[in-house]
Design an enzyme around this catalytic site. Structure first.
Site, PDB file in Angstrom:
ATOM      1  N   GLU A 284      -2.105  -9.232  -1.904  1.00 35.36           N
ATOM      2  CA  GLU A 284      -3.561  -9.425  -1.832  1.00 35.36           C
ATOM      3  C   GLU A 284      -4.191  -9.314  -3.222  1.00 35.36           C
ATOM      4  OE1 GLU A 284      -4.174  -6.574   1.440  1.00 35.36           O
ATOM      5  OE2 GLU A 284      -5.202  -8.209   2.487  1.00 35.36           O
TER       6      GLU A 284
ATOM      7  N   GLY B  42      -0.775  -5.270   0.251  1.00 35.93           N
ATOM      8  CA  GLY B  42      -1.837  -5.090  -0.733  1.00 35.93           C
ATOM      9  C   GLY B  42      -1.454  -5.660  -2.096  1.00 35.93           C
TER      10      GLY B  42
ATOM     11  N   GLU C  90       1.939  -6.591   6.882  1.00 31.86           N
ATOM     12  CA  GLU C  90       1.141  -5.586   7.604  1.00 31.86           C
ATOM     13  C   GLU C  90       1.375  -5.603   9.109  1.00 31.86           C
ATOM     14  OE1 GLU C  90       0.148  -7.403   5.131  1.00 31.86           O
ATOM     15  OE2 GLU C  90      -1.123  -6.242   3.773  1.00 31.86           O
TER      16      GLU C  90
ATOM     17  N   ALA D 154       0.854  -1.187   0.000  1.00 26.52           N
ATOM     18  CA  ALA D 154       0.000   0.000   0.000  1.00 26.52           C
ATOM     19  C   ALA D 154       0.888   1.235   0.000  1.00 26.52           C
ATOM     20  CB  ALA D 154      -0.867  -0.015   1.252  1.00 26.52           C
TER      21      ALA D 154
END
Ligand SMILES: NC(=O)c1ccc[n+]([C@@H]2O[C@H](COP(=O)([O-])OP(=O)(O)OC[C@H]3O[C@@H](n4cnc5c(N)ncnc54)[C@H](O)[C@@H]3O)[C@@H](O)[C@H]2O)c1
Length: 699
Positions: free
Chosen positions: A104, A101, A124, A62
């Site tokens: 993901e 992310g 994370e 992210a």
């Protein structure tokens, strides 16, 4: 140019993310992905889609700077839901790292292929968060809870080969990745492979669904070292939902857990440390264009506790290293300890046997100085004696390559004085490692008065290359970390005389989040070491001195501030020590009183903060955040409390100033009077953090 491009090669659409340097998922990228995937979905000529990235990596996570702002649609989970629902196969082409992310998104694709050197992971947790866009639900479905939970809780990425074994990627493709991924997509179309939506996979969850006790067992083992942290507990819950809550409901719950963590104090502190670490890499006033020198070979002088560990760091990073000792016996002892360390890592499964052999082969033990002449960097780690160090640096000056970096691992001694024993003080720098040197991440890089920018830049760069977090500090007794530690130690000893016991003091700071307290730490390091140093400086520490006089040197003699049972490292309160302390109080005419936890904490931590403020005033550290990095990486300050200077700002410097004045009055110690910087900032209603902001704004 747009950050996301869509192009087509016959029936295969390629969605290309190009957001240097690491293709972070900032808002524009999420918008771009939504547009590109929608177009590819609606284009009837497209049979399959490849998601690839330009530059050195797949999407590496992210955009962390967005975590402090209100989330802006489209959210990542919406982008992923769109991708997963497209009725055409999507192949993620992973090179570099697919993290957070980024991974993901890859999990939202129907297939994943990777370059041989790629790594995937969900880091994370290291920022006090949990994977918020499907990772906690899709990864267990794809590879099973047994493999997914450790990945999520450690945050450590795994290499492509392991990912393939686990089933996290479907193939490793050699050669140029994007065209290979396009071929892979063509094959899927031609052979009519069924779409694989990870959210619909159930098979790998079956066994654990039938036996939920297994989940609890696994979670309990994995959360042993996460005391005080909110994120691991939340992540465990989230992974549990993959077993017993429908996918969409679980995802809703995960999103709200993510938001709670994101806004919480712990994650804020952890994100602060993340940026502080990056900031520490920037060296003030080094002219642009200064480049670190190439390091092809290293030498370490002294194969004791530190030298052995430092040699391992180089060997682990693939840099051949010469290890110098005074005689065969000391050399063998040092090399044996290194070999034993490696064997233990192999036994625990942390290293392959052949890799151990390669690393050992990089360490060449010698008992003469001549081979040091081939090293590009020399790190001295002999006894902490100035005369000895000066003699060694004199020798190094004669033998070392003309442009070699000459570093000392001294904990306290003056780098300028060491440098003055050579004709090239510009090449001399401190590289202060922490014990055990092969494990601890912190490296204080001590900049002497004459240290050249190139020398400093080289020490920093090589520090990073061997896996350390280097922080530049200036010359003073104990540099940053040990100088602040001493401020804490003095007050800790005082509290013993006033009424506390070692276990009270240690207990309070362990509860605060440190792995151990000052007295248990002293026992571990050996009380004789600091005793010898105090004597050399004409200093005393009443209780610690008496323990040493009684032959209690800590764990090595099974007795120190605590007693230790045979073969155990667990500190146990010792009535003998309690008697010795009570007797010392009586001798000083001190009526012992109960000291509560709050007072213990304040008297341990506030003097450190005060010393940190002086360190800033003197320019020994360039930024408050550098001090925080030092304490988090070198001394076990709980990362979720951000470091001592960050913590001070959270409490407010006015509070710190008042408490320090009280402590100074009680302890009758001028050093504890609030530092000028604390007083000034408190009066202005500012915190240490404002210094960094002011510096950035050029004020
Ligand atoms: N132990 C720690 O926790 C720690 C942490 C950070 C820094 N340091 C610093 O690191 C240095 C080394 O500390 P240590 O704990 O490893 O000490 P140590 O006593 O374990 O090892 C020192 C080694 O140096 C060798 N040596 C002495 N003279 C030598 C010479 N002329 N040539 C080659 N080798 C020689 C000795 O034989 C010994 O093996 C000191 O300056 C110390 O202050 C120690």
């Amino acid at each position: 140019m747009s950050v996301v491009e869509l192009c087509r090669e016959d029936e295969i659409a390629v969605v290309l993310v190009d957001n240097p340097p690491v293709n972070a998922l900032k808002h524009e990228v999420r918008v771009g992905l939504t547009d590109a995937f929608s177009q590819a979905r609606d284009d009837s000529a497209v049979a399959a889609i490849v998601l690839a990235c330009a530059g050195r990596t797949f999407i590496a996570g992210a955009d962390i700077t967005e975590f402090d702002k209100l989330p802006k649609a489209p959210h990542l989970s919406e982008v992923i839901a769109l991708m997963e629902s497209i009725g055409k196969p999507i192949v993620a082409a992973i090179h570099g790292t697919a993290l957070g992310g980024g991974f993901e998104i890859a999990l939202g694709c129907h297939f994943r292929v990777a370059a041989p050197g790629a790594r995937v992971g969900l880091p994370e947790i290291k920022l006090g968060l949990l994977p918020g866009a499907g990772g906690t639900q899709r990864l267990p479905r794809l590879i099973g809870v047994e493999k997914a939970l450790p990945m999520i809780l450690s945050g450590d990425p795994i290499p492509a080969k392991e990912a393939l074994q686990y089933g996290a990627v479907d193939a490793i493709l050699e050669g140029e990745l994007a065209p290979a991924a396009v071929d892979f997509a063509r094959r899927i179309v031609k052979e009519k492979w069924p779409l694989r939506r990870v959210r619909d996979m159930d098979e790998k969850l079956e066994a654990m669904r039938r036996n939920p006790g297994k989940f609890d067992e696994l979670a309990a083992t994995l959360s042993k070292r996460t005391r005080g942290l909110h994120a691991p507990a939340a992540a465990i819950e989230a992974v549990r939902w993959s077993l017993d809550v429908p996918f969409d409901d679980a995802e809703k719950r995960v999103r709200s857990a993510f938001q709670e963590l994101r806004q919480g104090d712990q994650s804020k502190a952890q994100r602060y440390v993340f940026f502080a670490e990056r900031e520490a890499a920037k060296i003030a006033d080094v002219p642009p264009g200064v480049r670190p020198r190439e390091i092809a070979r290293a030498a370490v002088i002294g194969a004791g506790t530190m030298g052995g560990g430092i040699a391992m760091c180089f060997a682990n990073a693939g840099i051949p290293v010469t290890l110098v000792e005074t005689g065969q016996e000391a050399l063998h002892r040092g090399l044996d300890i290194i070999a034993r360390n490696y064997r233990n890592t192999v036994k625990r499964g942390g290293l392959a046997g052949d890799e151990m052999e390669r690393r050992l082969a990089r360490i060449q033990g010698v008992t003469d100085f001549a081979p040091v002449g081939e090293a590009d960097i020399v790190i001295e780690a002999v006894f902490e004696e100035m005369d000895l160090k000066r003699r060694i640096f004199g020798d190094l000056d004669r033998i070392a390559k003309p442009d070699a970096v000459l570093a000392s691992n001294t904990s306290y001694l003056d780098i300028d004085e060491i440098g003055a024993s050579t004709q090239r003080p510009q090449a001399v720098v401190g590289m202060h490692f922490f014990s055990p040197a092969n494990v601890m991440r912190l490296l204080e890089v001590v900049r002497g008065e004459k240290t050249a920018p190139e020398t400093l830049a080289t020490a920093m760069a090589v520090g990073r290359r061997i896996g350390k977090v280097p922080v530049v500090v200036g010359v003073c007794h104990g540099f940053v970390g040990n100088r602040m530690l001493r401020a804490r130690g003095i007050e800790a000893e005082r509290m013993l005389l006033e009424g506390a016991l070692p276990q009270d003091v240690d207990g309070a700071i362990v509860e605060f989040g440190f792995p151990m307290g000052p007295f248990a730490m002293g026992d571990l390091a050996g009380l004789d070491v600091s005793w010898r140093m105090r004597k050399a400086q004409g200093l005393t520490a009443e209780i610690a001195d008496r323990l040493c006089e009684a032959g209690r040197f800590g764990q090595k003699t099974s007795k120190g501030f605590y007693r230790y049972e045979a073969g155990s490292r667990t500190p146990r309160p010792d009535p003998e020590v309690e008697a010795l302390i009570a007797e010392a109080s009586a001798r000083h005419g001190i009526a012992r009183r109960e000291i509560d936890k709050q007072e213990i904490l304040e008297r341990l931590i506030f003097p450190m903060i005060n010393e940190g403020a002086r360190i800033l005033e003197e320019g020994i550290a360039a930024r408050p955040s550098d001090i925080d990095v030092i304490w988090v990486y070198g001394y076990g300050w709980p990362v979720w409390r951000g470091g001592p200077m960050y913590y001070a700002d959270r409490l407010g410097l006015a509070t710190i100033r008042e408490k320090l004045a009280e402590i100074a009055a009680r302890s009758k110690d001028e050093r504890l009077e609030p530092a000028a910087l604390v007083t000034r900032l408190a009066a202005e209603g500012r915190g240490f953090g404002s210094l960094a902001e002011a510096a950035r704004a050029g004020r």
